[in-house]
Design a protein around this motif. Structure first.
Motif, PDB file in Angstrom:
ATOM      1  N   ILE A   5      50.599  25.756 -20.837  1.00  0.00           N
ATOM      2  CA  ILE A   5      49.406  26.921 -20.864  1.00  0.00           C
ATOM      3  C   ILE A   5      48.407  26.687 -19.714  1.00  0.00           C
ATOM      4  N   GLY A   6      48.252  27.892 -18.952  1.00  0.00           N
ATOM      5  CA  GLY A   6      47.137  27.615 -18.164  1.00  0.00           C
ATOM      6  C   GLY A   6      46.033  28.861 -18.601  1.00  0.00           C
ATOM      7  N   THR A   7      44.835  27.996 -18.503  1.00  0.00           N
ATOM      8  CA  THR A   7      43.704  28.718 -19.218  1.00  0.00           C
ATOM      9  C   THR A   7      42.722  29.318 -18.274  1.00  0.00           C
ATOM     10  N   ASP A   8      41.921  30.188 -18.604  1.00  0.00           N
ATOM     11  CA  ASP A   8      40.856  30.924 -17.624  1.00  0.00           C
ATOM     12  C   ASP A   8      39.646  30.113 -17.518  1.00  0.00           C
ATOM     13  N   LYS A   9      39.565  28.972 -18.409  1.00  0.00           N
ATOM     14  CA  LYS A   9      38.222  28.372 -18.384  1.00  0.00           C
ATOM     15  C   LYS A   9      37.815  27.969 -17.069  1.00  0.00           C
ATOM     16  N   ARG A  10      36.270  28.070 -16.786  1.00  0.00           N
ATOM     17  CA  ARG A  10      35.654  27.951 -15.554  1.00  0.00           C
ATOM     18  C   ARG A  10      35.097  26.693 -15.613  1.00  0.00           C
ATOM     19  N   THR A  11      35.680  25.682 -15.332  1.00  0.00           N
ATOM     20  CA  THR A  11      35.220  24.087 -15.275  1.00  0.00           C
ATOM     21  C   THR A  11      35.212  23.697 -13.868  1.00  0.00           C
ATOM     22  N   GLY A  12      34.468  22.960 -13.454  1.00  0.00           N
ATOM     23  CA  GLY A  12      34.109  22.201 -12.352  1.00  0.00           C
ATOM     24  C   GLY A  12      33.709  22.995 -11.101  1.00  0.00           C
ATOM     25  N   LYS A  13      33.128  22.168 -10.112  1.00  0.00           N
ATOM     26  CA  LYS A  13      32.457  22.797  -9.108  1.00  0.00           C
ATOM     27  C   LYS A  13      33.347  23.851  -8.394  1.00  0.00           C
ATOM     28  N   SER A  51      49.141  28.380 -14.926  1.00  0.00           N
ATOM     29  CA  SER A  51      48.252  28.920 -13.777  1.00  0.00           C
ATOM     30  C   SER A  51      47.336  27.868 -13.689  1.00  0.00           C
ATOM     31  N   MET A  52      47.521  26.921 -13.673  1.00  0.00           N
ATOM     32  CA  MET A  52      48.357  25.851 -13.167  1.00  0.00           C
ATOM     33  C   MET A  52      48.173  24.566 -14.046  1.00  0.00           C
ATOM     34  N   ALA A  53      48.909  23.921 -13.845  1.00  0.00           N
ATOM     35  CA  ALA A  53      49.385  23.169 -14.819  1.00  0.00           C
ATOM     36  C   ALA A  53      49.932  21.687 -15.048  1.00  0.00           C
ATOM     37  N   PHE A  54      50.943  21.444 -14.491  1.00  0.00           N
ATOM     38  CA  PHE A  54      51.302  19.818 -15.021  1.00  0.00           C
ATOM     39  C   PHE A  54      51.911  19.148 -14.000  1.00  0.00           C
ATOM     40  N   ALA A  82      46.205  23.271 -18.754  1.00  0.00           N
ATOM     41  CA  ALA A  82      45.224  22.986 -17.588  1.00  0.00           C
ATOM     42  C   ALA A  82      44.555  24.079 -17.064  1.00  0.00           C
ATOM     43  N   ASP A  83      43.307  23.778 -16.662  1.00  0.00           N
ATOM     44  CA  ASP A  83      42.514  25.069 -16.204  1.00  0.00           C
ATOM     45  C   ASP A  83      42.529  25.309 -14.571  1.00  0.00           C
ATOM     46  N   PHE A  84      41.653  25.893 -13.992  1.00  0.00           N
ATOM     47  CA  PHE A  84      41.704  26.314 -12.486  1.00  0.00           C
ATOM     48  C   PHE A  84      41.604  25.021 -11.685  1.00  0.00           C
ATOM     49  N   ASN A  85      41.036  24.077 -12.025  1.00  0.00           N
ATOM     50  CA  ASN A  85      41.065  22.945 -11.131  1.00  0.00           C
ATOM     51  C   ASN A  85      42.380  22.254 -10.866  1.00  0.00           C
ATOM     52  N   ALA A  86      43.204  22.569 -11.724  1.00  0.00           N
ATOM     53  CA  ALA A  86      44.392  21.720 -11.779  1.00  0.00           C
ATOM     54  C   ALA A  86      45.244  22.219 -10.462  1.00  0.00           C
ATOM     55  N   VAL A  87      45.290  23.665 -10.176  1.00  0.00           N
ATOM     56  CA  VAL A  87      45.687  24.399  -9.276  1.00  0.00           C
ATOM     57  C   VAL A  87      45.183  23.764  -7.932  1.00  0.00           C
ATOM     58  N   LYS A  88      44.067  23.583  -7.581  1.00  0.00           N
ATOM     59  CA  LYS A  88      43.371  23.080  -6.217  1.00  0.00           C
ATOM     60  C   LYS A  88      43.631  21.667  -6.011  1.00  0.00           C
ATOM     61  N   THR A  89      43.410  20.754  -7.191  1.00  0.00           N
ATOM     62  CA  THR A  89      43.897  19.453  -6.691  1.00  0.00           C
ATOM     63  C   THR A  89      45.197  19.022  -6.871  1.00  0.00           C
ATOM     64  N   LEU A  90      46.038  19.656  -7.468  1.00  0.00           N
ATOM     65  CA  LEU A  90      47.423  19.317  -7.138  1.00  0.00           C
ATOM     66  C   LEU A  90      48.008  19.840  -5.949  1.00  0.00           C
ATOM     67  N   THR A  91      47.614  21.050  -5.396  1.00  0.00           N
ATOM     68  CA  THR A  91      48.231  21.398  -4.414  1.00  0.00           C
ATOM     69  C   THR A  91      47.519  20.584  -3.000  1.00  0.00           C
ATOM     70  N   ASP A  92      46.224  20.179  -3.166  1.00  0.00           N
ATOM     71  CA  ASP A  92      45.795  19.484  -2.266  1.00  0.00           C
ATOM     72  C   ASP A  92      46.561  18.154  -1.998  1.00  0.00           C
TER      73      ASP A  92
END
Length: 574
Positions: free
Chosen positions: A153-161, A106-109, A258-268
């Protein structure tokens, strides 16, 4: 503007200088005499104190007028004879385009293949990668000649702005989204098995490397949510690996987190992915607001999409898993499309973003290893990648349903199919089918009486005592009296085998019938003299042996599952 760009009316994107070489199938960095030196991240050359411009590189050969320092001189092309048109070389289909840049969890690699001309970039990418010890929980890393099991593994860790508003801001990073990706040995198919975060499991004891390099065993717990296998009590991803092995019987080769930021940066990075909704969604918890129909989503919207659960299906984690599987299918289609793989700009951006988005195990700690894994994944056809979920039922111990437990009837066949490398899609493989037909033919024909079967039993990787256990069972329960325990085999085997001579085929068929051996376990060869000095077959119990009387026939068809979709299909979330 720096020294490299002075005197030019425009700036050249360094990614635009990466050109596909049709002869090698690799992207190469091409510079024209008028172009500036590449600004791809990497070691910079020293600057001349006299001019303020880059000092020329030393070269092994001589330079010619008009040649950029350090640039290899190109051979001049001969002029075509008068009246004839020059022939250009035929552009070969590049094998490099098969490289799969994959994202999961959730999101990943993302797995990135770096071209031979990207040496200046390699060190930079390696520095991006974060790795942690696998603590001996994995197999030690994937192999090119074997099936691959990769835990994402996708974690629910809240890192990043920008991630502060999502759920529990104090989360240590639990295993919220989990996918066991199995790639078949022949790379013709793959299965992505989602493991629900709310599945009740037993977490085993976990030897874990600490920050100071020492080892600490984190005690296991029983009857807890799967997502607590990471983060809780200081557990690392290696503990999630051990939990998966305990649950499924399958040991992952590698893992990625990967954490939340992976979803945002990879789809961008890929320009968004296309998803479909069967109804309007306005979810205040996930911040997703989309109308019915097809949408191209990226960044914050993509993150909201994969986190949504209350507005789809039954409103639980299983419904969210279906959204995530749809998202990953769309992402795979986008990544494997020509619009992505033929764009040097996108590939460079993906390499940059992907390596920053990942935490990998210590066996995948370089861009070279990730490239090799990416090349193996790149052999897959999206239509043969199946997404499914571990079969579960509501927890009967709860009045208010919040967790699920394993479906003891449906789950074991799913685990067995993956372990035995059985495809969940219909894959046409002529050569493999011919091999299966030959194996099946070994079981056809007359069988000897059990009293005529003469066999030596060896332990080749089964639990201690298995040879004696099998001997007692064959003699006392099945009447195979001409059998003997011959101790340990010279080497361990993954699978149980029965080797026999040309005149022992009927005996082999009878023993296969008694033990539940498949045709592939039968190995026509030669007989061996037993302790009485007479010819006998050799039964070697492998690591797959599960006890006397337990059938060893591997499934040839995957079991039916409640939910299944393939990566080439476009589905709309309901």
């Amino acid at each position: 503007m720096d020294a490299q760009g002075r005197g030019r009316a425009d700036n050249i994107d360094p990614a635009d200088q990466w050109v596909l070489n049709p002869d090698t199938g690799e992207y190469e960095l091409r510079l024209t005499p008028s172009a500036p030196q590449s600004s791809v991240p990497g070691p910079r050359r020293p600057t001349s104190s006299r001019t303020g411009t880059d000092a020329p590189r030393e070269t092994a050969g001589r330079e010619t007028p008009g040649q950029v320092p350090g640039q290899r001189r190109r051979r001049a092309e001969p002029e075509p004879p008068p009246g004839r048109r020059s022939r250009r070389p035929v552009k070969k289909k590049s094998k490099a385009k098969k490289v799969l840049l994959w994202t999961g969890g959730s999101m990943a690699f993302v797995l990135v293949a770096v071209s031979a001309a990207g040496y200046l970039y390699v060190k930079h990418l390696n520095d991006n990668i974060t790795s942690v010890s696998d603590d001996g929980a994995s197999t030690g890393g994937f192999s090119k000649d074997k099936a691959i099991n990769l835990l994402v593994i996708g974690t629910d860790k809240r890192t990043g702005k920008g991630n502060e508003g999502y759920g529990d801001t104090g989360s240590v990073g639990h295993a919220d989204t989990n996918i066991l990706l199995h790639i078949s040995k022949d790379r013709s198919n793959a299965t992505a098995l989602s493991i629900p975060r709310d599945l009740i499991v037993d977490v085993p004891d976990c030897p874990t490397e600490q920050a100071d390099g020492t080892q600490k065993v984190i005690p296991g717990t029983t009857d807890v949510r799967f997502n607590t296998s990471l983060g809780q009590d200081g557990r690392t991803a290696s503990c999630t690996v051990r939990t998966v092995t305990e649950l499924t019987g399958i040991t992952p080769d590698n893992f990625m987190v990967a954490d939340f930021n992976a979803v945002k940066t990879l789809t961008d990075a890929v320009g968004g992915v296309e998803v479909c909704l069967a109804k309007d969604i306005d979810d205040s918890d996930s911040h997703l607001k989309l109308s019915k129909g097809t949408h191209n989503i990226s960044g914050e919207t993509a993150l909201a999409f994969v986190r949504t659960r209350h507005s789809v299906g039954f409103g639980g984690d299983l419904s969210r898993i279906q959204l995530q599987q749809q998202f990953l299918s769309a992402l795979m289609r986008k990544l494997s499309s020509n619009s992505t793989l033929s764009s040097p700009t996108k590939l460079v951006k993906l390499a940059e973003v992907g390596t920053k988005a990942l935490t990998v195990d210590s066996q995948l700690d370089s861009i070279g290893k990730l490239k090799d894994l990416g090349l193996e994944l790149g052999k897959l056809n999206p239509k043969n990648l199946t997404f499914t979920t571990v079969p579960v039922i509501d927890n009967p111990a709860e009045k208010v349903k919040a967790t699920v437990v394993l479906n003891d009837t449906k789950a074991p066949p799913v685990f067995a199919a993956i372990k035995d490398d059985v495809s969940f899609t219909a894959v046409k493989k002529k050569q493999a089918q011919a091999s299966k037909d030959a194996a099946a033919a070994r079981l056809k024909g007359p069988k000897s009486a059990a009293s005529e079967v003469r066999v030596r039993i060896l332990n080749g990787g089964a639990p201690a005592g298995s040879a004696q256990e099998t001997l007692s069972w064959l003699q006392n329960d099945k009447g195979v009296l001409k059998s003997e325990n011959s101790g340990n085999a010279p080497a361990e085997l993954a699978r149980t085998t029965l080797e026999y001579g040309p005149d022992q085929a009927s005996q082999a068929r009878e023993l296969a019938s008694l033990m539940g051996l498949s045709g592939s376990a039968l190995k026509p060869g030669k007989s061996v003299t037993n302790s009485q000095g007479v010819p006998a077959m050799t039964l070697t119990l492998g690591k797959d042996f599960q006890g006397a009387g337990v059938s060893l026939t591997t499934p040839t068809k995957a079991p039916d599952v409640d939910s299944k979709t393939t990566a080439d299909k476009v589905t709309c979330a309901k």
